[in-house]
Write a protein that holds these residues in place. Structure first.
Motif, short mmCIF file in Angstrom:
data_model
loop_
_atom_site.label_atom_id
_atom_site.label_comp_id
_atom_site.label_asym_id
_atom_site.label_seq_id
_atom_site.Cartn_x
_atom_site.Cartn_y
_atom_site.Cartn_z
N LEU A 138 -3.27 -5.18 -3.10
CA LEU A 138 -4.59 -5.81 -3.03
C LEU A 138 -4.93 -6.55 -4.31
O LEU A 138 -5.91 -7.27 -4.39
CB LEU A 138 -5.64 -4.73 -2.74
N SER A 139 -4.10 -6.33 -5.35
CA SER A 139 -4.22 -7.16 -6.54
C SER A 139 -2.80 -7.49 -6.97
O SER A 139 -1.84 -6.93 -6.46
CB SER A 139 -4.99 -6.44 -7.65
N GLY A 140 -2.69 -8.39 -7.95
CA GLY A 140 -1.35 -8.80 -8.37
C GLY A 140 -0.89 -10.01 -7.59
O GLY A 140 -1.63 -10.57 -6.80
N PRO A 141 0.38 -10.39 -7.80
CA PRO A 141 0.84 -11.67 -7.27
C PRO A 141 0.79 -11.81 -5.74
O PRO A 141 0.60 -12.91 -5.24
CB PRO A 141 2.28 -11.79 -7.77
N ALA A 194 -1.36 -10.36 -3.68
CA ALA A 194 -2.62 -9.75 -3.24
C ALA A 194 -3.16 -10.39 -1.96
O ALA A 194 -3.73 -9.70 -1.11
CB ALA A 194 -3.65 -9.85 -4.34
N GLU A 209 -5.55 2.08 -0.33
CA GLU A 209 -5.11 2.12 -1.73
C GLU A 209 -4.40 0.83 -2.12
O GLU A 209 -3.66 0.26 -1.33
CB GLU A 209 -4.16 3.31 -1.95
N ASP A 210 -4.62 0.44 -3.36
CA ASP A 210 -3.99 -0.78 -3.89
C ASP A 210 -2.69 -0.38 -4.59
O ASP A 210 -2.69 0.52 -5.42
CB ASP A 210 -4.96 -1.40 -4.90
N LYS A 214 -1.05 -2.63 -6.30
CA LYS A 214 -1.00 -3.59 -7.41
C LYS A 214 0.31 -4.37 -7.43
O LYS A 214 0.77 -4.81 -8.49
CB LYS A 214 -1.22 -2.87 -8.75
N SER A 215 0.94 -4.51 -6.31
CA SER A 215 2.22 -5.21 -6.19
C SER A 215 3.30 -4.57 -7.07
O SER A 215 4.24 -5.23 -7.50
CB SER A 215 2.09 -6.70 -6.53
N ASP A 216 3.16 -3.30 -7.39
CA ASP A 216 4.08 -2.63 -8.31
C ASP A 216 4.61 -1.35 -7.63
O ASP A 216 3.84 -0.53 -7.16
CB ASP A 216 3.28 -2.29 -9.58
N PRO A 217 5.95 -1.20 -7.55
CA PRO A 217 6.52 -0.05 -6.85
C PRO A 217 6.01 1.29 -7.38
O PRO A 217 5.74 2.22 -6.62
CB PRO A 217 8.01 -0.19 -7.10
N LYS A 218 5.88 1.40 -8.72
CA LYS A 218 5.42 2.66 -9.29
C LYS A 218 4.05 3.03 -8.73
O LYS A 218 3.79 4.18 -8.39
CB LYS A 218 5.33 2.54 -10.81
N GLU A 219 3.20 1.99 -8.62
CA GLU A 219 1.86 2.22 -8.10
C GLU A 219 1.91 2.60 -6.62
O GLU A 219 1.08 3.39 -6.14
CB GLU A 219 1.00 0.98 -8.29
#
Lengths: 255, 385, 282, 242, 311
Positions: free
Chosen positions: B37-40, B42, B75-76, B78-83
C-alpha cells in the motif's frame, strides 16, 4: 645530536612559509624557536612531526631520517609535540585524556582484548596509576574526573602537556605552552619544563613570552620570514642587532 | 464468598458466559489482507484493496457468511518482503485471522509463506506469478492468478493471429519479469518463433532508451513487455520517440490499457495487452452480469477505471475465501484449507477451482484463470480479432 | 542526446544539493523529495489549473523554495551546531514524512504529466529527439544560466558565495548567516523542484521517484566537488552521458551502477572532485 | 600626539565572554574616546582578539556592558553593530579568496542602502589604494599578502565606519608592507576615524598609538598613554624582547 | 545502571519467552535483537571512531547471502556458514576500510553509500550466483545437535546470545586501550596521531569488527526469515540502523540496543495504533520530534537527567 633540521623548506601554493631553515637540537637541552607571528615556527613543527610534507630539506632524529613518516610513527620514535591552538580530547575526562596519551605504553592487542585476558586488568591498573601520576605532575589532581573542554584555558594547556608527556617523549616539541596563561601559570609551566628536562627529555619550544624564553632556554633560534636569522644562547640573542630589528620592526629601527 | 451467594453468582456467571457465546457467534469473520500500500508498487496494491472491499461489502450486504459479517484486516507490506513476513505474523498471531489474501509481488508472497506453514493458516494468492509459489510444497497456498507459464499457454492459441516470427523481451528485473521472459520464450521457441534480445530494467528505472536501442538492432517484429503500468508507459513513449516500430505485447495483466491510452497517448496505439479482466466489455467475460456489476460498483465508488484490471483480483480473492468459510461452516484455518479444495465459484475473471500443483503430499492449489488479449485501436481498447 | 537531457536535470539537482551540502554541511536526504514535489506541483499546474509548461516549472520552483525555506527555518536552524549525523537524521525524517505525505495526497498511482508538445520526434540528421526533450533541455540550460546569474551577479549571490568561503567574515560584513542558510536551502530546493517539474512530463510522477534522483544528485556533487557550481554543472552532464553510454555498452542492469562507480573512483583517486582546485594542505 | 578629551565613543564595562565553557574575557574594562588611536597588546591567548570579537558581535558577551556612542550594543547582531558604525578588520586579513577585489569591496558595503554613494566610495577607495585599482577583476585569493591586507582595510572602510577595529594588521607581512599598513592606519585616523588596534608588534603599535592597554588572561592589567607603556619595564620585558 | 537493575534486566531477557505468550511479540523482539546486533556494529564506527558508514546494509546483505548460499548451494551446516559469513564480511570491511578510510566526513559517507549500491546491483544482476531478484528461499534453520532451532523461543535464545556476544565484543573493545584509540580518533585525530595512535590501523580495525558483526546480523536474519532477496541491500535498512544508533545515543553501549528495541517496536506499534495510510508518515514525524527534542539520543539524555537529579 638529537634533532637536525637541514635546509627545510615548505611552500603553500606560491607562498614560501619556510625558505630553507637549518638548526640543531642537542640532547638534554631546552631549545627555543622564536620569531614574530607568521614567521614559520609552527610550520617547522608541523614538518618535523610529519603533519605536513616539506617541499625540500632533511629532518633527522638520532641519525635516522623522519622524512615521509606518519605522525604516529614519529611519536613511536620518541618525538612528541603539542599544538599551538589548545588541543585536547574535548568530551573525555582529564584522566581519560592522559590514558590516551599512554597509548604507546599499552601492549594489549585485539585478540587479548576480545578474550579478556587477565593480564589486561593489570596493565590497565598500571596505566591508570601512571596517568594519575602525570595528572598530579601537571598539578591537575583535583580536576581528574572533569571533562577536558570544560576546564579553563590555562588548565587545558596543562592537560595537553600531560597527554604529550604520557607518550614518553625523548624529544618534546612544545608549541606556545604559555599562551593564554596568567603570569603565575606561566611560572608553573616554566618550572614544569625544567622538571621535564630534568627527566632527561630534550625540549624544543616555540614561545612568545620573552621572559619565559630567556629564562629557561639553553639555545634560542630566531626565525624571521621563513629563515633563521640568529641562533645562540639567550644573552647573545637579546643583543643581536638583526633580532632587535625583526622584533621592533624596520620603522622602529629607523626612528 | 458465603454459601448464600453461591447460587446466584453461579447463575450470573452462566448468563455472562452464554451472552459472550452469543456475541462470539455474532463476531465477524476476519480475513487478513497483505498488499503493498506504500512504496513503488503501491498503486496496484491499493487497487486490489479496493476490489477486496467491494467483495466484503457485497457479501455483508447479502447477510455475510454463515450469518456473520466479514471483516478485512488490511496490512501494508511496504513493497518489502521483510514487511510482508512481519505483516503475516501480525495478522495470524495478533489478529488471529483464519485466512489471508496476499501478498501481490512474488518475493513478498514467498517471504510470507514460511509463516503460513509455521502457524497453519491458508493464503489465497491473488497476483503473484512466480512458478515457485505453488511448487515449493507449501500446502497452505491457493493461487487464483496465473503463473507466467499458464499465461504463455493462454496466449499460445492467439499466436498465429498475432503473427510473431521473431520476438524480443523487455522486462522488469524482478522475479516476475524474469519468469515471464523464460515462460514466454519457451512457448515461442516451442512454436518455432525466434527469440532475439532479452533486456531487463530496474524497477525504479525511468529511462529505457539504452535497452530500446539494443532491441531495435535485433530486427525482430514483436516486443514482449513485462512490467508495471508506469514503466510500460515510459517504454511505449520512448519506443515511439526512437521509432522502434514493433508490435508490442504486454504481459502480466497489470497493464491497464486505459491508463496507457491516457498517459502514453498515441504511443499506445496498436499495442496488444494480455489481461485477465476486460472491464471495457464486461459482457464478454465468462459471467457478464457479475463483471458488469463489479465495473458499475467500482465506478460508483469513484475508483479510477484504469484500476479495474488489478482491482478485480481483490474481489475474486476475498470471494474465494468467503466461499471456503461458507463451505467449511466455521472460520478455522484448517477447515478453511480443506474447504478451499472443494470450492467452485464464479469470479469476475471466470470460474475458480483449485487443482493440485507442486510436490506430492504437500501440494498447493492452483486455479486456472481465464486469459484475454485486447488491443488499443484508435485510442480505444478493442478486441483485436 | 538523451544523456544531455538527463544531464541537464542532474545538473540542476546537483547545483541545489552542492550549495546546501557545501554551505551548511547538511547531508540532505530529503533533496529527492523536493524533486518529487516539483513534479507534482507541475502536475497540479498543468493538469489541474491548465497552465503552460513554463508556468508549471515556475510554480514548482516556488513550491520547492517555500517548503525548503520552511524546512530550514523550522527544523534545521534550531539544530545549528549539532553534529552532521543529527541534522542528517532530521533530513531522513523529512524524507520519510514527505514521501508518505505525497503518497497520502496523490496516491500511489504514477501520474503522467500532460504536456503541450507533439510526441512525434524531430529528426535532425542522424539524431531523433522528442520536442519535449528539446524543450526540457533548453529550459534546464536556462535555469542553470539563471542560477549562475543569481550567484554571480546579484548582491544576494555575492553574500552567499562570501558566506560559503568564510562565514564569520561574511557576518562581519553584516551578512545575516542564518538568513543566508534559509535562502540557500530554499534556492537549492527550488532547483530540485525545477528538475522534477522538467523530468516529470518526460517520465512520470510518483511518490518514490525522488530516491533515485537524490542518489544521482549526490553523485553529481561528488563528481564536481563540494560547493563547486561549474563542477556540479559539468558533473551533471557527464553523469547523464556516462549513464547513457554505460547502459548502452555494458549492461542495462548496471546502468545505475555507473554513478556509484564514478563516486568510488573519483573519491579514491581525486577526493576533491574532478574539477576542484587543489586545496591548500594544513 | 595627544588624545582628545571628551566622552568615550566606546566603553566596555566588566565584560565577560566565553567559548563554550572556556572563559575568554573575564571582567574587561576599556574605553576609546572619539578620534583616538588605542592599541591593545598582550601575549597570544590573552584575549585581545576576543575583545574585538565581543565588540563587533561575533562573540556574545555573557555579562557586562558594551556601549557605543551612548547606545548599548552588547547582544546586537554583527550587522546592526556594523550599521551603528563599527567595522572590524579581522586577523589574518580574511579576504574572500574566490571573490574578485571589486566583489570583496562590495561586501564591505553590504549593509549600506545608498547605492550611489557606495559606487562613489568604491572609486574613492580605489584611488586611495592604487594596487587594488589595478586588480579589480582579479580573485582576491591570488593577491599577495600585502595586497590582501590593503583589500581587507579598504573593505572595512567601505562601511564608512566611525570606529575601526584592527586585529593584528602586521601579521605575517614583510617589513616594508607593515610600514605601509601602519601608514594607512595612521592616515585613517587622521581623517577622523577612531581606531582600536590589537597588535603583537607592541613596539610599533605603541609608537603610533595615543594610549595603550595591556591584556592578560581576559582582563586589562595595565593601561596608560602609549609613551608611558613604551617606557614601562614590565612591558619592555614581556613584549619588547628587552 | 545499578547492579540490581542489570541483574533484573538479564533475568527479564532470559525469561522473556515465558512472559510473552504471543509469538508475534516474540517475533518483534527477535527482529529487535537482530537489529540490535546491527546497531551495535554500526555504533562501533559511527559512535566510537566518528565515521558514518551508510553502506552498512551491504555488510548485512553480504552476511545474509553468504550464509544462505553456503547452506543452500554447498549444503554447509548452519554454524560454519554463519562463521564464514562473519569472516567474509569482516574481510570486505577490511577492503573498504583500507580503501575508503583515508576519506573523512561526507566523502566517506558517500563512498560507503556507493559501495552498498554496487553490491546491491550485483545481487540483482548476477543471476547465476544470487538467483537475482527471485531471491533464495528455503534457507535452513540452525540445529543444535539433533534439535532444530526452528521455534521462535529457540531462535530467541540464539539471537539473545548473539546480542550478548556482540555487546561483549563492543564493551571489551571500547573499555580497552583499543577503544580509547577509537575515541581519540573521533575526538581529535591530529592529537591522537601525535601520541602514537596509528590512524589507519585503528580505523580499519573498527571497520573490520563492525562489518563482521553486521555480517553476523545478516546471517541471523537469513536463518530466521529463511528467505534472502536483494531487498536486504535496501538503503532503508541502513537508514533504520542509523536511526537506531543516533536516536538511541551514539557512542554509548546501551544506546544502540535501546534504539533497536524502540525502532523495531515503533512500526509494529504504529501498525496497531493507526491504519496503514498513516503509519510511515507518523514514523517520520515521530523521528523528527525525537531528534528535535533529544538531538543527542535517548541514553545520553537519560544520563543527563539522572546526573542533574543527582547533583
Amino acid at each position: 645530536m638529537t634533532l637536525a633540521v637541514r635546509d627545510l623548506a615548505v611552500q603553500f601554493g606560491g607562498v614560501a612559509a619556510l625558505g630553507g631553515v637549518s638548526f640543531e637540537v642537542r640532547p638534554g637541552t631546552i631549545t627555543s624557536v622564536i620569531g614574530p607571528n607568521g614567521s614559520g615556527k609552527t610550520t617547522a613543527f608541523n614538518a618535523i612531526t610529519g603533519y605536513l610534507r616539506p617541499t625540500r630539506g632533511a629532518i633527522t632524529y638520532d641519525g635516522a631520517s623522519l622524512a615521509g613518516l606518519r605522525p604516529s610513527a614519529i611519536a613511536r620514535r620518541g618525538v612528541v609535540r603539542t599544538f599551538q591552538k589548545t588541543s585536547v580530547f574535548p568530551t573525555l575526562s582529564v584522566a581519560d585524556n592522559v590514558m590516551i596519551g599512554l597509548h604507546l605504553s599499552g601492549t594489549a592487542g585485539v585478540v587479548a582484548v576480545l578474550l579478556g585476558r587477565r593480564r589486561l586488568g593489570e596493565e590497565e591498573r598500571r596505566l591508570a596509576a601512571e596517568a594519575d601520576a602525570l595528572v598530579e605532575l601537571v598539578g591537575l589532581g583535583h580536576r581528574r574526573g572533569e571533562v577536558a573542554s570544560g576546564l579553563p584555558y590555562g588548565e587545558q594547556r596543562l592537560v595537553e602537556l600531560a597527554v604529550a608527556l604520557a607518550a614518553r617523549p625523548r624529544l618534546l616539541l612544545l608549541d606556545e605552552p604559555g599562551a593564554g596563561m596568567t603570569g603565575a601559570e606561566k611560572a608553573t609551566v616554566s618550572a614544569l619544563i625544567r622538571t621535564i628536562r630534568g627527566r632527561g627529555i630534550t625540549v624544543l619550544l616555540v614561545e612568545h613570552d620573552m621572559r619565559m624564553v630567556m629564562g629557561i632556554s639553553d639555545t634560542v633560534v630566531v626565525l624571521h620570514h621563513g629563515r633563521v636569522i640568529a641562533e645562540g644562547p639567550p644573552a647573545a640573542i637579546q643583543a643581536h642587532p638583526e633580532v632587535i630589528r625583526a622584533y621592533l620592526g624596520a620603522t622602529g629601527e629607523r626612528a | 464468598m458465603t454459601k448464600r451467594w453461591a447460587v446466584p453468582a453461579t447463575l450470573v456467571a452462566a448468563a455472562l458466559l452464554a451472552a459472550s457465546a452469543l456475541v462470539e457467534a455474532q463476531a465477524p469473520v476476519k480475513i487478513g489482507v497483505i498488499q503493498p500500500l506504500s512504496g513503488p508498487v503501491a498503486a496496484s496494491g491499493n487497487y486490489v484493496r479496493m476490489g477486496a472491499e467491494i467483495a466484503r461489502d457485497w457479501i455483508n450486504a447479502r447477510g455475510g457468511v454463515n450469518g456473520r459479517k466479514l471483516e478485512l484486516v488490511i496490512e501494508d507490506n511496504k513493497s518489502d518482503p521483510k514487511e510482508a513476513a512481519s505483516a503475516a505474523e501480525k495478522l495470524i498471531v495478533r489478529d488471529k485471522v483464519p485466512a489471508i489474501m496476499g501478498a501481490w509481488g512474488s518475493s513478498m508472497t514467498l517471504a510470507a509463506m514460511p509463516k503460513l506453514e509455521e502457524y497453519g493458516v491458508p493464503m489465497v494468492v491473488e497476483t503473484s506469478s512466480a512458478a515457485s509459489v505453488t511448487r515449493r510444497g507449501n500446502p497452505w497456498i491457493f493461487r487464483i492468478s496465473p503463473p507466467s507459464e499458464m499465461e504463455a499457454l493462454g496466449l499460445e492459441r492467439h499466436l498465429d493471429k498475432l503473427g510473431v516470427k521473431r520476438a524480443d523481451f523487455l522486462a522488469v528485473n524482478t522475479d516476475w519479469g524474469r519468469g515471464a521472459v523464460g515462460a514466454f520464450g519457451d512457448m515461442l521457441k516451442k512454436r518455432g518463433a525466434a527469440v532475439g534480445a532479452a533486456e531487463f530494467m530496474d524497477q525504479a528505472a525511468t529511462d529505457m532508451n539504452a535497452q530500446i536501442t539494443k532491441i531495435k538492432a535485433t530486427g525482430g517484429d514483436t516486443l514482449f513487455l513485462t512490467t508495471a503500468v508506469e514503466q510500460i508507459t515510459l517504454v511505449l513513449k520512448q519506443s515511439q520517440e526512437q521509432r522502434l516500430g514493433r508490435k508490442i505485447v504486454t504481459t502480466g495483466g497489470s497493464s491497464s490499457p486505459t491508463q496507457l491510452i491516457k498517459q502514453a497517448g498515441a504511443a499506445a496505439e496498436g499495442s496488444y495487452h494480455i489481461v485477465f479482466f476486460m472491464p471495457w466489455f464486461p459482457e464478454a467475460m465468462p459471467d457478464g452480469r457479475l463483471a458488469k456489476a463489479f465495473v458499475d460498483e467500482w465506478g460508483k465508488r469513484g475508483h479510477p477505471f484504469e484500476g479495474l484490471t488489478e482491482g478485480f483480483r481483490g474481489h475474486d480473492g476475498i470471494a474465494t475465501i468467503a466461499e471456503a468459510v461458507r463451505v467449511a461452516g466455521k472460520d478455522e484455518p484448517k477447515a478453511i484449507r480443506e474447504a478451499l479444495w472443494k470450492v467452485s465459484l464464479m469470479g469476475v475473471n471466470g470460474p475458480i477451482k483449485f487443482e493440485k500443483d507442486g510436490p506430492a503430499g504437500k501440494e498447493s492449489g492452483q486455479s486456472k484463470p481465464s486469459i484475454f488479449v485486447v488491443q488499443v485501436k484508435n485510442g480505444k481498447v478493442a478486441l483485436p480479432w | 542526446m538523451n544523456g544531455l537531457v538527463l544531464g541537464g536535470t542532474y545538473a540542476l539537482l546537483g547545483i541545489g544539493l552542492t550549495l546546501i551540502f557545501g554551505l551548511m554541511n547538511v547531508v540532505n536526504f530529503a533533496h529527492g523529495e523536493f524533486y518529487t514535489l516539483g513534479a507534482y506541483a507541475a502536475f497540479a499546474t498543468l493538469a489541474g489549473l491548465g497552465g503552460g509548461f513554463v508556468a508549471a516549472v515556475l510554480g514548482a520552483i516556488v513550491c520547492g523554495a517555500l517548503l525548503g525555506g520552511l524546512t530550514e527555518r523550522v527544523l534545521l536552524r534550531p539544530l545549528r551546531g549539532e553534529s552532521i549525523d543529527t541534522t542528517m537524521l532530521v533530513m531522513i525524517g523529512v524524507w520519510i514524512a514527505m514521501q508518505n505525505a505525497e503518497l497520502l495526497v496523490w496516491g500511489g498511482v504514477a501520474k503522467s504529466i500532460p504536456h503541450p508538445f507533439p510526441t512525434e520526434p524531430l529528426v535532425l540528421g542522424p539524431v531523433a529527439i522528442a520536442p519535449l526533450r528539446l524543450f526540457v533541455m533548453a529550459l534546464a540550460a536556462g535555469l542553470i544560466a539563471a542560477s549562475y546569474l543569481l550567484i554571480h551577479r546579484t548582491k544576494l549571490g555575492r553574500a552567499m558565495r562570501a558566506t560559503f568561503q568564510d562565514a564569520e567574515t561574511a557576518a562581519l560584513m553584516g551578512v545575516k548567516i542564518a538568513r543566508i542558510h534559509t535562502v540557500t536551502f530554499a534556492f537549492g530546493s527550488g532547483l530540485a523542484a525545477a528538475a522534477g517539474a522538467l523530468l516529470g512530463p518526460v517520465f512520470l510522477a510518483y511518490p518514490s521517484m525522488g530516491d533515485l534522483a537524490a542518489l544521482k544528485a549526490f553523485s553529481v556533487v561528488i563528481l564536481g566537488g563540494l560547493g563547486n557550481l561549474p563542477g556540479a554543472t559539468l558533473g551533471g552532464l557527464l553523469l547523464g552521458i556516462a549513464e547513457e553510454l554505460g547502459a548502452g555498452y555494458v549492461s542495462s542492469g548496471y546502468r545505475d551502477a555507473v554513478g556509484f562507480v564514478i563516486i568510488i573512483v573519483v573519491l579514491l583517486f581525486r577526493p576533491s572532485g574532478l574539477f576542484a582546485r587543489q586545496e591548500r594542505i594544513g | 600626539m595627544s588624545a582628545p578629551d571628551g566622552p568615550a565613543l566606546l566603553t566596555l564595562e566588566d565584560v565577560h565572554a566565553a567559548y563554550g565553557p572556556v572563559a575568554a574575557l573575564a571582567g574587561l574594562d576599556l574605553a576609546v574616546r572619539p578620534g583616538e588611536l588605542v592599541c591593545l597588546i598582550g601575549a597570544n591567548g590573552a584575549g585581545k582578539s576576543s575583545t574585538l570579537r565581543a565588540i563587533s558581535g561575533l562573540l556574545r558577551a555573557g555579562r557586562g556592558r558594551i556601549v557605543f556612542d551612548g547606545r548599548e550594543i552588547g547582544g546586537l547582531e554583527p550587522a546592526e553593530i556594523l550599521r551603528a558604525g563599527i567595522a572590524h578588520c579581522p586577523e589574518g586579513r580574511r579576504v574572500f579568496p574566490h571573490l574578485t577585489v571589486d566583489e570583496n569591496l562590495a561586501m564591505g558595503a553590504y549593509v549600506r542602502r545608498d547605492r550611489r554613494a557606495v559606487t562613489d566610495d568604491l572609486e574613492r577607495v580605489c584611488e586611495h589604494f592604487p594596487i587594488l585599482a589595478e586588480r579589480r577583476r582579479q580573485m582576491a585569493g591570488t593577491l599577495s599578502g600585502g595586497e590582501q591586507q590593503m583589500l581587507a582595510i579598504a573593505r572595512a572602510l567601505m562601511a564608512r565606519p566611525r570606529l575601526m577595529l584592527f586585529d593584528e594588521p602586521s601579521l605575517g607581512l614583510a617589513p616594508t608592507v607593515v610600514e605601509t599598513t601602519f601608514g594607512i592606519i595612521a592616515d585613517i585616523r587622521r581623517r577622523g576615524t577612531t581606531v582600536l588596534m590589537v597588535e603583537q608588534n607592541a613596539y610599533l603599535a605603541l609608537r603610533m598609538a595615543d594610549r595603550g592597554y595591556v591584556m592578560e588572561t581576559g582582563r586589562i592589567v595595565l593601561e596608560g598613554p602609549a609613551a608611558e607603556l613604551l617606557a614601562n619595564d614590565h612591558v619592555r620585558r614581556a613584549y619588547l624582547g628587552g | 545502571m545499578t547492579r540490581a537493575a542489570r541483574v533484573l534486566g538479564a533475568l527479564l531477557a532470559l525469561t522473556l519467552p515465558f512472559w510473552l505468550q504471543n509469538p508475534y511479540y516474540l517475533h518483534v523482539v527477535i527482529m529487535a535483537g537482530i537489529f540490535g546486533v546491527l546497531s551495535l556494529s554500526l555504533n562501533l564506527l559511527l559512535g566510537y571512531t566518528g565515521q558514518l558508514s551508510l553502506g552498512h546494509a551491504a555488510f548485512f546483505g553480504i552476511g545474509a547471502y553468504t550464509s544462505a548460499l553456503l547452506t543452500l548451494s554447498l549444503a554447509w551446516p548452519v554454524w560454519p556458514a554463519m562463521l564464514a559469513a562473519v569472516a567474509l564480511t569482516a574481510l570486505s570491511g577490511w577492503i573498504i576500510g583500507r580503501l575508503a578510510l583515508k576519506l573523512r566526513g561526507a566523502y566517506f559517507v558517500l563512498v560507503t553509500i556507493s559501495f552498498a549500491g554496487v553490491v546491491s546491483l550485483v545481487s540483482v544482476n548476477w543471476m547465476e550466483l544470487t538467483n537475482g531478484p527471485l531471491g533464495l528461499p528455503g534457507v535452513p534453520a540452525p540445529a543444535l545437535g539433533p534439535w532444530s532451532l526452528r521455534t521462535k523461543t529457540a531462535y530467541y535464545y540464539l539471537v539473545l546470545a548473539a546480542v550478548a556476544l556482540s555487546y561483549l565484543v563492543c564493551a571489551r573493545l571500547v573499555n580497552s586501550r583499543i577503544g580509547r584509540a577509537f575515541l581519540a580518533l573521533r575526538e581529535n585525530e591530529p592529537l591522537a596521531e601525535s601520541v602514537g595512535v596509528d590512524v589507519t590501523h585503528y580505523l580499519v580495525l573498527a571497520a573490520v569488527v563492525s562489518a563482521g558483526l553486521a555480517g553476523l546480523g545478516g546471517s541471523l536474519y537469513a536463518h530466521y526469515t529463511r528467505f534472502v532477496s536483494p531487498e536486504v541491500f535496501l538503503f532503508t535498512y541502513t537508514v533504520t540502523m542509523v536511526i537506531m544508533v543516533v536516536a538511541g545515543g551514539k557512542g554509548t553501549l546501551a544506546g544502540p540496543l535501546v534504539g533497536a528495541l524502540l525502532f523495531t517496536a515503533l512500526p509494529e506499534a504504529l501498525r496497531l495504533a493507526t491504519s496503514w495510510q498513516w503509519q510511515m508518515l507518523a514514523y517520520g514525524v515521530l523521528l523528527l520530534l525525537l531528534v528535535y527534542f533529544l538531538p543527542r539520543g535517548i541514553v545520553p539524555a537519560l544520563r543527563g537527567l539522572r546526573g542533574r537529579r543527582a547533583s
